[in-house]
Design a protein around this motif. Sequence first.
Motif, PDB file in Angstrom:
ATOM      1  N   VAL A 195       0.852  -1.198   0.000  1.00 30.38           N
ATOM      2  CA  VAL A 195       0.000   0.000   0.000  1.00 30.38           C
ATOM      3  C   VAL A 195       0.887   1.247   0.000  1.00 30.38           C
ATOM      4  CG1 VAL A 195      -1.810   1.262   1.211  1.00 30.38           C
ATOM      5  CG2 VAL A 195      -1.755  -1.240   1.298  1.00 30.38           C
ATOM      6  N   CYS A 196       0.484   2.255  -0.820  1.00 31.46           N
ATOM      7  CA  CYS A 196       1.140   3.573  -0.816  1.00 31.46           C
ATOM      8  C   CYS A 196       0.050   4.633  -0.788  1.00 31.46           C
ATOM      9  CB  CYS A 196       2.032   3.763  -2.038  1.00 31.46           C
ATOM     10  SG  CYS A 196       2.781   5.416  -2.099  1.00 31.46           S
ATOM     11  N   ILE A 197       0.090   5.518   0.240  1.00 30.09           N
ATOM     12  CA  ILE A 197      -0.872   6.620   0.356  1.00 30.09           C
ATOM     13  C   ILE A 197      -0.086   7.918   0.458  1.00 30.09           C
ATOM     14  CG2 ILE A 197      -2.737   7.614   1.721  1.00 30.09           C
ATOM     15  CD1 ILE A 197      -3.335   4.811   2.783  1.00 30.09           C
ATOM     16  N   THR A 209      -0.503  12.018   1.034  1.00 25.27           N
ATOM     17  CA  THR A 209      -1.439  12.996   1.580  1.00 25.27           C
ATOM     18  C   THR A 209      -0.841  14.387   1.487  1.00 25.27           C
ATOM     19  OG1 THR A 209      -2.249  11.351   3.149  1.00 25.27           O
ATOM     20  CG2 THR A 209      -2.777  13.660   3.607  1.00 25.27           C
ATOM     21  N   SER A 217      -5.844  13.099  -0.259  1.00 27.17           N
ATOM     22  CA  SER A 217      -4.870  12.012  -0.354  1.00 27.17           C
ATOM     23  C   SER A 217      -5.129  11.212  -1.619  1.00 27.17           C
ATOM     24  CB  SER A 217      -4.942  11.104   0.879  1.00 27.17           C
ATOM     25  OG  SER A 217      -6.216  10.467   0.964  1.00 27.17           O
ATOM     26  N   GLU A 227      -4.169   7.142  -3.266  1.00 29.06           N
ATOM     27  CA  GLU A 227      -3.813   5.817  -2.745  1.00 29.06           C
ATOM     28  C   GLU A 227      -3.670   4.818  -3.879  1.00 29.06           C
ATOM     29  OE1 GLU A 227      -5.920   2.372   0.006  1.00 29.06           O
ATOM     30  OE2 GLU A 227      -6.377   4.496   0.373  1.00 29.06           O
ATOM     31  N   ARG A 243      -2.788   0.371  -4.314  1.00 29.10           N
ATOM     32  CA  ARG A 243      -2.555  -0.917  -3.674  1.00 29.10           C
ATOM     33  C   ARG A 243      -2.224  -1.958  -4.741  1.00 29.10           C
ATOM     34  NH1 ARG A 243      -4.673  -1.316   1.639  1.00 29.10           N
ATOM     35  NH2 ARG A 243      -5.703   0.620   2.286  1.00 29.10           N
TER      36      ARG A 243
END
Length: 830
Positions: free
Chosen positions: A301-303, A305, A310, A312, A314
Motif C-alpha cells: 500500500v502507498c498513500i 497525503t 490524499s 492511494e 494498492r
Amino acid sequence: MPGPSPGLRRALLGLWASLGLGVFHLSAVAQEPFWADLQPRVALVERGGSLWLNCSTNCPRPERGGLETSLRRNGTQRGLRWLARQLIDIREPETQPVCFFRCARRTLQARGLIRTFQRPDRVELVPLPAWQPVGENFTLSCRVPGAGPRGSLTLTLLRGSQELIRHSFAGEPPRARGAVLTATVLARREDHGANFSCRAELDLRPQGLGLFENSSASRELRTFALSPDPPRLAAPRLLEVGSERLVSCTLDGLFPASEAGVYLALGDQRLSPDITLEGDELMATATATPSSEQEGSRQLVCIVTLGAESRETRENVTVYSFPAPLLTLSEPSAPEGKMVTVTCTAGAGALVTLDGVPAAVPGQPSQLQLNATEHDDRRSFFCDATLEVDGETLNKNESAELRVLYAPRLEDSDCPRSWTWPEGPEQILRCEARGNPEPSVHCARPDGGAVLALGLLGPITRALAGTYRCTATNMQGEAVKDVTLTVEYAPALDSVGCPERITWLEGTEASLSCVAHGVPPPNVSCVRSGEAKVIEGLLRVAREHAGTYRCEATNARGSVAKNVAITVESPPQMDESTCPSHQTWLEGAEAAALACTARGHPSPQVRCSREGTPQPQRLRVSRQDAGDYRCLATNAHGTDSRTVTVGVEYQPVVAELAASPSGGVRPGGNFTLTCRAEAWPPAQISWRAPPGALNIGLSSNNSTLSVAGALGSHGGEYECAATNAHGRHSRRIIVRVAGPWLWVAVGGAAGGAALLAAGAGLAFYVQSTACKKGEYNVQEAESSGEAVCLNGTGGGGSGGGAGAEGGTESVGTMEAPAGGEVFAIQLTSA
C-alpha cells in the motif's frame, strides 16, 4: 473640579470686556439686534474625549440662559451674559447642543454640532483556510469595528507589501462607523507561504487633524496542488522470505511536494521510506524484508497525503521461501589419481541439476564421480535448483572447486625461456609454475651470481642481462628450466666511439663513422648541418668538407644525436686575391708591411723580404723602398711563395723653371719658359701669366710656354704649377720687357692707352667670369680679361695648394709673390 482652560479664560475675559463696553454704551446697544452665540459652533472630538462649550449673548440683561445637550457634564462657569460648560466622555457619533437666552421677552438660540471620531485601533483580517487548493478562489475579509467617521476611512488588502485592493468609503453618512472590506482572490502557487494583511487609514487632515493608520496581524496562506492520478508503485511481484528488496512509490504533480506525507506498508508491516523530491515529483523508496510469517499473498500500500486530500495505490505481491541448493565434494583437495564424489541437493519441491545432469524427480539429489587428474585442478562444479512460484520459474545455483595436488610444471606460457625488457622503468619479472600446492620459484645464474627478484617491482638495468636457472618446488616435487634475460636500452654516443672533434687533411681519403652502444645494435647516420644527405663511405677530403655534422644513433628504444666538428687542414696557398703582385705605397706615410695573406689551415705565417740588397728599416716610406719583394707562407703542411712589385708614389716638386733667353726681352722679341716637375704618378703642368698677356703658346704637355713678338703686357710674374693625386707644387719667375726711350715714348703713348683700356676691360671681365675653366681662342681673347687665364688664374691669386712649396725666379731685377689656384687651360690659335 478643574477650572476652565487658558483658552476659555481668554474667551471669558473678552466676553467681560465686551459686556462692559455694552453697559457703557447702553443707549447704543439698545438699538442693536440681540443674539446668542455658541463656540465652537462645530467641533470634532475623539470618541470618549471632552470639550468646553462657551454660550454667550449680547443681551444687556438676559433674564435667564442655559445649554441644552444629552452629553455628560463635568463643570459649569457663569457670568451675566455667558456660561461655559465642559462636556466629557463624548461617545455619540453626532450631537447638536443648543445655547439659549431669554431677552426682552424673546428666546435667543444658537445651535452647535459635535461629531466624534474613533481611530482604527482594531484592524482584523478574517482567518484564512488551513490549505487552499491552487486555482480556486478564497475570500479575504478585513473588519475595522468602530472606526469612523466611515467617510474618512480607507481600507487596503495586501499580499506582502503588494496592494491587492484599496477602497475608500468617502460619501458615507457622517454617523456611519466601522467598515468591512471583502475580496475574492485566486490562489496561486506563488501565494504559498505569502503573508496577507489589512491596512486602515483614517484621514482627518481636512478637519485639521492628522492621518491615523493601523494594520492587522499578517496571516500566512498555504496553497497546494495534488494530482488526481494515483501514485505509481514499483515493486517485485515475488518477494523471498528474508531477502531485502526495494519498493518505491512515485507521484507527480505535487505542490509543495515537501509538505506531502507518505504511508508505505507491506501487509500490516509499515515501511520507513526515504523521500526524494525533484520539482513537483515525489519518490518514496523503502526496503521490504518479508518474514516467514508473511509467506503467501500480501498487499503493498502507498498513500500520499497533501493538504486535506490524499491519493492511494494498492498492489498484490507473493511472499515465498526458496533456500539455496547444497553442493558437496567428498574430498575438496585430492592427490592426483584419487576418486572424488560430487553431490547436489535442494529443498522440497525444487529440481536440482549437477553440471547439466538433472535429478530424477524434484526433491531428490544429483551425484557424479571422477578420477582426479592434473587437469581437474581448480575445476568448478555447478549445482542448479529451480522452483515454480505463482506461475514463475525461479532459479538458484551453487558452485564448488576441486583442488588436485600435483608436482610443479614450468610451461613457456607462464615462464618464458627468454625475456626482453627495456632498461629503466620498474618491471615485475614473473616466472610462474603450475602445481598444487603452489610451487615456489627461484631463478639465479648458474655461476652463483645475480638472483632475480621474481614478483617484485624493481628497476631493470643492463647488469641483469644473462642466463638464469629457474627451479620450481612444492611438496609433490620440482621442475627446472633455463631462461635468458635481454635488457634493451637506448643508444649512447661517447667520445671514444664518436669524438666531438675530428681533423682531416685536404687531399687525403677519410670517412665519418661513429660507433654507438645500445641494445638492439643502433643504426648510426651522419648529415651535415643544414643538409639532408647522409655521409657514407670514403671521401676525398676537400676544404668544403669542413663544418659541423649531426650524427644520430637509433634503435627500437630511442635515439641520441651528437654534433661532430670536422676540421680540414691544408698547406698554404697565395694568389692575386690574397697577395697582389703589384702594390703601391705613398712616400712619407708610415712604413707598413705588404698586404699579403695566405689561405690554409692552420693559418699560415707569411714573411716578406726585399730581393737583392736589403734596405735599412725606415719609419716612413721612401722612394728607395720601391722594388721587388718575395713573400713566403708557411704552416705545418708546407709552404708557398709569391713575388710582389712595390711602387712608391710621391707628390709633385717643380724641379726646374727657366727662361730663354735668360736676360731681358726687347719689345717685339721672342722668349720661352720651360717647367720641369718630378712626381709619381706624373704631374699635370699648368701656368699663370700676368694680366693682359696675349698670344701665349703652350707645348702639348704644357711644359713649355712661348711668346712671339713680346709686348710690354708680357712683362711680369709667371707661375708654373705641378699637380697629381698627392698634392701640388709651384714656382714663379719674372719676365721684363724693355727697349729705346723713343720707342717706349711713342709706343708707350699708343700702347699705354690700349693697355689702360685693355686693363679696365680685363678687370671687369675677371670679376664677372672669375677665370672659368675652359678652352679659349687667343685672338678672340685679346680684348677680354680671359687672356690672363692661361692654364691658371690672373689677378694675383693664391699659388700652391695645401702643403705646396713655391719660389720666384727673376729675369732682370724684379720679383713677385706666387699667385692663386691654377686651372689647366689649353690655348689654341684662331
